[in-house]
Scaffold this motif. Sequence first.
Motif, PDB file in Angstrom:
ATOM      1  N   GLN A  14      45.363  59.386  37.730  1.00  0.00           N
ATOM      2  CA  GLN A  14      44.379  59.646  38.785  1.00  0.00           C
ATOM      3  C   GLN A  14      42.949  59.446  38.285  1.00  0.00           C
ATOM      4  O   GLN A  14      42.103  58.899  39.000  1.00  0.00           O
ATOM      5  N   ILE A  15      42.673  59.865  37.047  1.00  0.00           N
ATOM      6  CA  ILE A  15      41.331  59.681  36.496  1.00  0.00           C
ATOM      7  C   ILE A  15      41.029  58.187  36.365  1.00  0.00           C
ATOM      8  O   ILE A  15      39.948  57.719  36.734  1.00  0.00           O
ATOM      9  N   ALA A  16      41.989  57.431  35.867  1.00  0.00           N
ATOM     10  CA  ALA A  16      41.792  55.995  35.677  1.00  0.00           C
ATOM     11  C   ALA A  16      41.517  55.316  37.007  1.00  0.00           C
ATOM     12  O   ALA A  16      40.665  54.425  37.105  1.00  0.00           O
ATOM     13  N   ASN A  17      42.228  55.755  38.023  1.00  0.00           N
ATOM     14  CA  ASN A  17      42.020  55.189  39.357  1.00  0.00           C
ATOM     15  C   ASN A  17      40.576  55.411  39.819  1.00  0.00           C
ATOM     16  O   ASN A  17      39.933  54.506  40.355  1.00  0.00           O
TER      17      ASN A  17
ATOM     18  N   GLU B 169      43.270  49.438  32.015  1.00  0.00           N
ATOM     19  CA  GLU B 169      43.941  50.562  32.669  1.00  0.00           C
ATOM     20  C   GLU B 169      45.461  50.434  32.522  1.00  0.00           C
ATOM     21  O   GLU B 169      46.162  51.371  32.163  1.00  0.00           O
ATOM     22  N   LYS B 170      45.952  49.244  32.787  1.00  0.00           N
ATOM     23  CA  LYS B 170      47.390  49.004  32.726  1.00  0.00           C
ATOM     24  C   LYS B 170      47.922  49.217  31.307  1.00  0.00           C
ATOM     25  O   LYS B 170      48.997  49.774  31.102  1.00  0.00           O
ATOM     26  N   LYS B 171      47.127  48.746  30.316  1.00  0.00           N
ATOM     27  CA  LYS B 171      47.531  48.875  28.912  1.00  0.00           C
ATOM     28  C   LYS B 171      47.678  50.343  28.514  1.00  0.00           C
ATOM     29  O   LYS B 171      48.664  50.733  27.901  1.00  0.00           O
ATOM     30  N   VAL B 172      46.658  51.143  28.860  1.00  0.00           N
ATOM     31  CA  VAL B 172      46.689  52.565  28.494  1.00  0.00           C
ATOM     32  C   VAL B 172      47.833  53.264  29.224  1.00  0.00           C
ATOM     33  O   VAL B 172      48.572  54.058  28.650  1.00  0.00           O
ATOM     34  N   LEU B 173      47.974  52.917  30.497  1.00  0.00           N
ATOM     35  CA  LEU B 173      49.024  53.542  31.306  1.00  0.00           C
ATOM     36  C   LEU B 173      50.394  53.246  30.712  1.00  0.00           C
ATOM     37  O   LEU B 173      51.275  54.105  30.653  1.00  0.00           O
TER      38      LEU B 173
ATOM     39  N   GLY C  52      31.188  40.976  39.364  1.00  0.00           N
ATOM     40  CA  GLY C  52      31.880  42.176  39.874  1.00  0.00           C
ATOM     41  C   GLY C  52      33.384  41.991  39.849  1.00  0.00           C
ATOM     42  O   GLY C  52      34.129  42.872  39.425  1.00  0.00           O
ATOM     43  N   LEU C  53      33.815  40.808  40.277  1.00  0.00           N
ATOM     44  CA  LEU C  53      35.242  40.491  40.309  1.00  0.00           C
ATOM     45  C   LEU C  53      35.844  40.530  38.902  1.00  0.00           C
ATOM     46  O   LEU C  53      36.913  41.100  38.668  1.00  0.00           O
ATOM     47  N   LEU C  54      35.120  39.911  37.951  1.00  0.00           N
ATOM     48  CA  LEU C  54      35.602  39.852  36.569  1.00  0.00           C
ATOM     49  C   LEU C  54      35.679  41.252  35.949  1.00  0.00           C
ATOM     50  O   LEU C  54      36.654  41.587  35.268  1.00  0.00           O
ATOM     51  N   LEU C  55      34.640  42.059  36.187  1.00  0.00           N
ATOM     52  CA  LEU C  55      34.636  43.425  35.641  1.00  0.00           C
ATOM     53  C   LEU C  55      35.846  44.198  36.145  1.00  0.00           C
ATOM     54  O   LEU C  55      36.535  44.874  35.386  1.00  0.00           O
ATOM     55  N   ASP C  56      36.084  44.079  37.438  1.00  0.00           N
ATOM     56  CA  ASP C  56      37.209  44.772  38.054  1.00  0.00           C
ATOM     57  C   ASP C  56      38.523  44.339  37.421  1.00  0.00           C
ATOM     58  O   ASP C  56      39.377  45.143  37.089  1.00  0.00           O
ATOM     59  N   PHE C  57      38.637  43.023  37.221  1.00  0.00           N
ATOM     60  CA  PHE C  57      39.843  42.446  36.639  1.00  0.00           C
ATOM     61  C   PHE C  57      40.066  42.954  35.209  1.00  0.00           C
ATOM     62  O   PHE C  57      41.164  43.368  34.836  1.00  0.00           O
ATOM     63  N   LEU C  58      38.969  42.945  34.411  1.00  0.00           N
ATOM     64  CA  LEU C  58      39.068  43.382  33.016  1.00  0.00           C
ATOM     65  C   LEU C  58      39.460  44.854  32.922  1.00  0.00           C
ATOM     66  O   LEU C  58      40.337  45.233  32.145  1.00  0.00           O
ATOM     67  N   LEU C  59      38.830  45.690  33.744  1.00  0.00           N
ATOM     68  CA  LEU C  59      39.141  47.114  33.702  1.00  0.00           C
ATOM     69  C   LEU C  59      40.587  47.357  34.130  1.00  0.00           C
ATOM     70  O   LEU C  59      41.274  48.227  33.589  1.00  0.00           O
ATOM     71  N   GLY C  60      41.032  46.550  35.106  1.00  0.00           N
ATOM     72  CA  GLY C  60      42.422  46.663  35.553  1.00  0.00           C
ATOM     73  C   GLY C  60      43.396  46.429  34.407  1.00  0.00           C
ATOM     74  O   GLY C  60      44.401  47.137  34.265  1.00  0.00           O
ATOM     75  N   ILE C  61      43.081  45.446  33.545  1.00  0.00           N
ATOM     76  CA  ILE C  61      43.946  45.150  32.398  1.00  0.00           C
ATOM     77  C   ILE C  61      43.963  46.324  31.417  1.00  0.00           C
ATOM     78  O   ILE C  61      45.031  46.753  30.965  1.00  0.00           O
TER      79      ILE C  61
END
Lengths: 257, 252
Positions: free
Chosen positions: B176-179, B242-246, B231-240
């Motif tokens: 939830q925090i990551a989201n 997030e997924k790794k930590v998760l 903005g798109l790239l930042l979102d994409f990078l953070l998504g990666i």
Amino acid sequence: MSYIHIENAGKTFVENGQEFRALTDVNLDIEKGEFICLLGPSGCGKSTLLNAIAGFDLVNEGSITIDGKEVTGPSTKNVTIFQNYGLLPWRTVEKNVALGLENKKISKDERAKIVRTYLEMVKLENFAKSYPRQLSGGMKQRVAIARALAVEPDILFMDEPLGALDAITRMKLQDDILDICKREKKTIIFVTHDIEEAVYLADRIVVMTPNPGKVKGVIKVPLHHFRDRTSGDFLLVRDKIFDLLNMKNEDAIEYNI
Amino acid sequence: MKKLNSIKYVIVSIAILIALWQVAFIFSDYSEALFPSPLMAFNALIELLTSGQLLESFITSMGRFAIGYGLSVIVAVILGLILGSLPKVFNYVNPALQLLRPISPTAWMPFVVLLFGIGDLPAIVIIFIAAFFPVLLSTVSAIMKIDDIYFRVSENFGIRQPALLWKVILPAAFPQIANAIHLALGSAWIFLVAGEMVGAQSGLGYQIIDARNNVRADLLLATIFVIGIIGLLLDFLLGIVEKKVLRAWGGE
């Protein structure tokens, strides 16, 4: 004095300004190495009693002592196994089993060895690297059992541990639990609402009834391990429990037309 | 095959956007200087790239963004962990938070400029505010929603603070925090541009104002396009990340 001594224990809650009595006047003595089932319908206070002995929710009347010492909170020497497993979903199976060992001053190799031993005992050594969500309910509960045994507790508290499982898995796990108990010689307090389960597992069955929650009677099960669910003795004990729970239809004749 | 497909979607989607723009250009009555075509904007982008102006603005903006957003997330998560573990204290703090939360970060802008003057700080403060409230409130609610059974198990096995925090509380609350951190990235990026348009003399937001002052709509649109891409790239990078930590913590 016996190993676990419960004297005049009672518990009341205050809910919406009203006092609610969950447990009243329980007297019970449990010896070391006994397998005790707390049996009764929902609301009979069996889980309340278990949580009180385990130290999660203390009684507010009477006293409970384990090995002569008053219960004041959960102890690392007694481990509780919950119906919904209580596994940490972000840890693999082996890391879940290692959870209770991380506080102990033992080397990493030794810890891994202990984890291995108990995973083998519950026949999950091939799932060491899996995550809980990849396992079935029965396997999850076996992980929880391995995790509990790994810290070599004196007492195992089991709060309807098989309640969420299907009937066949449940019977298999009952056999596994009996098997493990015989080997490990733990004192076990096991909560269930399943009469057959209680007769199959317990040395003594504490039958409880609701409104307010109290002990109706204690039944000794004169059967040996590896019981036959269809034998006459088995049915006899079952019958006694039905009797205590007032579930025998004494007025049956009136309904026969 | 799935990857190829998603590339196909991206290309078609953006091609349609540019085509619509071109159609609007053909049928519009505005002068070319005010409403340029995609090609003119593209040439302006090349101009920005070759002159080095874009890189300079990009570095300035990213610096502010990294400080404002990074600081905001760190402070909000730490504060959220504390308030989440102290529900009684949170009861007193929550009303004030609920009062401050709906105020648009841009509303603070004039006040911030009065206090700190024109420069890096107003933009950083605006980004900080934009990311702060959603991350803080999500962290608090994530901590409060942790299933009681995890605490019972920890207590039973003798796991106490500080081990409890990183063994149980953080991983349990992490999804939830990551989201929230992820969602806040988007709004922080939006308010960076707003902050730089009012409170700065450099950066991508200022570059838009500068282009308007010089009536260079082609530069203006090129900058807007770049802001969208970043903005798109930042979102994409953070998504990666997030997924790794998760995944490391055993999530889906």
